[in-house]
Design an enzyme around this catalytic site. Structure first.
Site, short mmCIF file in Angstrom:
data_model
loop_
_atom_site.label_atom_id
_atom_site.label_comp_id
_atom_site.label_asym_id
_atom_site.label_seq_id
_atom_site.Cartn_x
_atom_site.Cartn_y
_atom_site.Cartn_z
N ASP A 101 -2.26 5.67 -5.08
CA ASP A 101 -2.49 4.79 -3.94
C ASP A 101 -2.79 3.37 -4.38
OD1 ASP A 101 -3.18 3.57 -1.57
OD2 ASP A 101 -4.92 4.84 -1.18
N ASP B 185 0.82 -1.21 0.00
CA ASP B 185 0.00 0.00 0.00
C ASP B 185 0.85 1.26 0.00
OD1 ASP B 185 -1.95 1.91 0.37
OD2 ASP B 185 -2.40 1.36 2.43
#
Length: 391
Positions: free
Chosen positions: A285, A102
């Site tokens: 992201d 992430d």
């Protein structure tokens, strides 16, 4: 859906260069699939919204990264590009865990044998079985916009990313997890954002450690996320990028890392017909499935596709991709296209949910719907982000 730490929004300062990063010796992580995982677009929006508001900060304090290092890791594609994870080895002898990579968070946490309430489907790291584990005992806690949460204590151990052995890496062992984590195919999360948003102050992220321990030759990592329709998978290349995945040159935009993530400016977005928006700030992201746009931008794009606002951050869109036009984002003067098929995120009965939505934030969050259609190099040293079209 993504397991991702809640982080904040920022306005990015952007500079544009047309250049390709220097190719270096690398090491790869491969992604795999889980057919039982169920996508939840509303939950994805809620998590992303909370993720970027939790750590919202003012000011412009920059992040300085050391320079050194190189490496690569393969990834796994879950349930039609909803999520990507890698198998990471922790401890000695190694215990293999499935971790969501992430770029929008900075913690390394996972289920452990200290957790009595963790899901029976998760692999739990056992510190008593690792000869290199060191007890530390700092507290950590993470909560998400959908009400899910996890908490526990820290320790130190060896973390092996596809052959790159990081020693004395701070890890976060879950002692408690909410029941919703049992629905996810992963055992935890590996944050690739900047260390300023680590839950435990003073933590070096895995990328920090790769740099500090001279395990990679450059402070960058390249990301390729595959499409299920073409075999799925993906890879992270630490210290360089995979030239075989790249078509043409890179477009490089500088980012403002003061908020802890990779923010930059999108020049414009163009949907169906002649519709074109103005510029907006965005965040790259990998830990968010959808592409969430600022309200005014999302509304303009939705109207161009005659998409219906579901009033929960999502839109209902035509289920026939042949009746949809591609969505184009212009970044640093270069146009990057999201195919019409990828604008359909989820089909339930006769209704389809769009791959773009909104979260009432000033900045856009460019998740996997966008990132799987480009090759991305995250440069922690400059800092900057680089996009290229896929080969």
């Amino acid at each position: 859906m993504k397991i991702s730490l809640c982080v904040a929004l920022l306005a990015a300062t952007v500079g544009v260069i047309q250049a390709a990063p220097t190719e270096q010796k690398t090491h790869k992580f491969t992604l795999t699939r889980n057919e039982n995982f169920k996508r939840d677009p509303v939950r994805a929006v809620a998590k992303a919204h909370a993720k970027y508001h939790k750590h919202k900060k003012g000011g412009k304090g920059g992040v300085t990264a050391a320079t050194s290092g190189s490496g690569t890791v393969p990834m796994t594609d879950v349930s039609g590009d909803v999520e990507y994870y890698a198998e990471v080895q922790i401890g000695t002898p190694p215990q293999t865990l499935k971790l969501d990579f992430d770029t929008g968070s900075s913690d390394l946490w996972f289920a452990s044998t200290l957790c009595s309430g963790c899901s029976s489907t998760q692999t739990k790291y056992d510190p008593t079985k690792s000869s290199t584990y060191q007890k530390e005992g700092k507290s950590w806690s993470i909560s998400y916009g959908d009400g899910s949460s996890a908490s526990g204590i820290t320790g130190l151990d060896t973390v092996n990313l596809g052959g790159l052995a990081i020693t004395n890496q701070r890890i976060e062992l879950a002692q408690q997890e909410s029941a919703s984590f049992g629905q996810d195919p992963v055992d935890g999360l590996l944050g690739l954002g900047f260390d300023t948003i680590s839950t435990v102050a003073g933590t070096k992220t895995p990328v920090d450690s790769l740099i500090a321990q001279n395990l990679i030759s450059k402070p960058v990592f390249g990301v390729f996320l595959g499409h299920t329709s073409t075999g799925g998978g993906g890879e992270y290349v630490f210290g360089g990028y995979d030239a075989s995945k790249v078509s043409g040159s890179f477009t490089t935009v500088k980012v403002d890392s003061s908020q802890g993530w990779y923010g930059f400016t999108v020049d414009s977005a163009a949907g169906a017909g002649t519709t074109k928006t103005g510029s907006f700030s965005a965040i790259a992201d990998t830990g968010t499935s959808l592409m969430l746009l600022p309200n005014s931008i999302a509304s303009t794009i939705a109207k161009s596709y005659r998409a219906t606002d579901n009033r929960d951050g999502t839109y209902t869109i035509n289920c026939d991709p042949t009746k949809l036009a591609p969505l184009t984002l212009t970044i640093g003067g270069t146009k990057f296209t999201i195919p019409a098929a990828d604008l359909i995120y989820y089909k339930q009965g006769t209704q389809c949910i769009a791959g773009f939505g909104y979260s009432n934030m000033a900045e856009g969050i460019l998740g996997d719907v966008f990132l799987k259609n480009v090759y991305t190099v995250f440069d922690q040293g400059t800092p900057a982000i680089q996009f290229a079209k896929l080969a």
